[in-house]
Design an enzyme around this catalytic site. Structure first.
Site: not given
Lengths: 348, 348
Positions: B86, B163, B310-312
């Protein structure tokens, strides 16, 4: 594509701090870009440069679009002033823009950001005679090759295709129909927004043109792709095909925009099949011909946003995804370097 | 959504130098963003700020993932050092990153870019007792609201959700199952990559948790959304729901990442249905629960790239599309101002 570099990038992807495969299409893209560059990781894809090739079309006389032909030159002026959609989106994603007049009907005054390389002032009407002579088609191809070389010499590490030309979705559909063997009715769309009678006329115009010129390439357009291009293509299609060939020859990726780029990509692949390795389909245009062409080229579009504007807008929006796929290879930590524990297979 | 501002943007879109509707999904998006801002054109969406909420999960003890719990804290350190996927993608698209420790099990040392707001060191095991008490869930919601307010006060004009939390796809599937009424087997995916036996266990764990806690909200989770969140959610889900509510209250759009954000978005919409107006679905995650949640929220994801990290990451990749949709309103010329002729309806 260089198999060793691709294998090296696959191995690197497995060591980066993320679950294997979790970056989806970006991972396979980064592997292909390594193969193209014959280097792992491949060079960062910046700076990025979009070339918008502009040309007019004799087939405009057949009433295939409600837009007047002057709009091509007016939009070229708009690109040069920075006021078109593609300019705004290119500023958003950090892409430089050059406009190439390869065949605008009107005179285009010189300006910063303009390459004047007019081969002729618009093509001829494909329903009456070939749109271009063979020397004209080859000259326009050369303009595209020279543009790619100049931009790569100037530092560009990725090229993007753009186009402007009132009536150019008609020429695109004709080229795509010729190279894929699909009926004009299947590959012809509503372009910038035409009504149903205009669409019927557009399909009929393409059918007539292909009936007139088809004998020139017998049953197989791949035996003489330049004949197809000259008969039913546009000057910007020819230049775009050269631009793609030029990028591929320099092992620089080229992000394709919509249906005009897809028609040019089919032409480039017919001339040099390995040029496909350099092509990245930026997005899925609303034009049905684009999907037919990309499918024949076995290219999956990255974005699908319902765009049907052209200019390079879809390529410019796809650029951060393409560049991001390479950037992670350069900038991410590995499990070892970051001290992150990897998945414990024993606990599963 | 402000109807007058939306109508004004529709009218502006028609005057910009492009065929009507040719920017596809970007046009409707710009109209909705005008309604949210109650302003036409809405403010440019920069600067952009991603908040990554990190938390751990008691349900990890049930063997729902092969990744050790320490990875949550290790990845937080990786984010702060700039070495995660990210981070690389946020640099590509020009998005700032903040990490919020709302519930990591391990101690996380202070650092630039970290907000320490731990409500507790990971949730409890939802198969045994509620994951959080109601005060804990509300405290985590408040962390998210405060984060949104601080970022908007600091100048951010668009927020993005991120997240981190090993086992958080399990909590997400439980929350999504509760709010949509769909079976755990339908909304539970393979997360970061689990094998079939682990997947079966994961579904069974969620079924057990929902059987245990379901009576707390009777037949209707919408009567007490905080009870659902506390019983089977995570601290980062609660914070994300607050973050979304905070953005909506400030009339700032929030780009959702994947399945964790989708679960939080369902919670936010259950608490305040109008918060949906501020939500933009960045991408279509591979996780089936994400699609189920977005469909209930009537949100269409912008990108579909096979991401499941995930992570954004998906929100960050969608950002240029969202920002571009507003930028064209500010920077494009109109047919009048550019002297471009418009489509002649009489010639059709």
């Amino acid at each position: 594509l260089d198999a060793a570099a691709m294998a090296q990038t696959r191995e690197l992807q497995a060591r980066l701090t993320k679950p294997a495969g979790s970056l989806g299409e970006l991972e396979e893209l980064s592997v292909r870009l390594s193969g193209l560059a014959a280097l792992s990781p491949p060079p960062m894809l910046e700076p990025a440069h979009l070339a918008i090739f502009a040309g007019d079309h004799g087939v405009h006389a057949q009433g295939v679009t409600p837009w007047p032909q002057e709009v091509t030159a007016q939009m070229v002026a708009n690109f040069l002033a920075g006021g078109a959609a593609v300019n705004a989106l290119a500023r958003q994603t950090g892409v430089a823009v050059t406009v190439v007049d390869v065949g605008v009907a009107a005179d285009v005054p010189g300006a910063d950001g303009l390459v004047s390389a007019k081969v002729r002032a618009g093509t001829r009407d494909m329903t009456v005679e070939p749109a271009m002579t063979r020397p004209e088609a080859l000259a326009a191809l050369e303009v595209g090759i020279a543009t790619a070389n100049a931009l790569v010499d100037g530092g560009a590490r990725v090229l993007l295709t753009g186009d402007m030309g009132i009536a150019n979705t008609t020429a695109s559909a004709a080229v795509i129909s010729a190279f894929t063997g699909r009926d004009p009715g299947v590959v012809t769309g509503y372009g910038t927004g035409i009504d149903a009678p205009t669409h019927r006329r557009k399909v009929e115009v393409i059918e007539r043109a292909l009936a007139l010129h088809g004998p020139a390439w017998g049953g197989d357009p791949h035996t003489d792709p330049v004949a197809v291009l000259a008969a039913v293509g546009g000057l910007e299609h020819a230049a775009l095909a050269g631009f793609i060939l030029g990028a591929a020859a320099r092992r620089v990726p080229v992000i394709l925009d919509g249906v005009i780029a897809a028609a040019a990509a089919l032409t480039a692949a017919a001339l040099a099949p390995s040029s496909r390795d350099a092509m990245i389909a930026g997005h899925e245009s609303v034009e049905p011909g684009a999907s037919v062409a990309l499918s024949q080229l076995e290219l999956n579009p990255l974005l699908s946003l319902g765009l049907r504007l052209g200019e390079g807008t879809g390529a410019v929006l796809a650029y951060p995804v393409v560049a991001g796929s390479v950037r992670v290879l350069h900038e991410m930590a590995t499990f070892d370097s970051a001290g992150v524990a990897s998945k414990d297979e024993h606990k599963q």
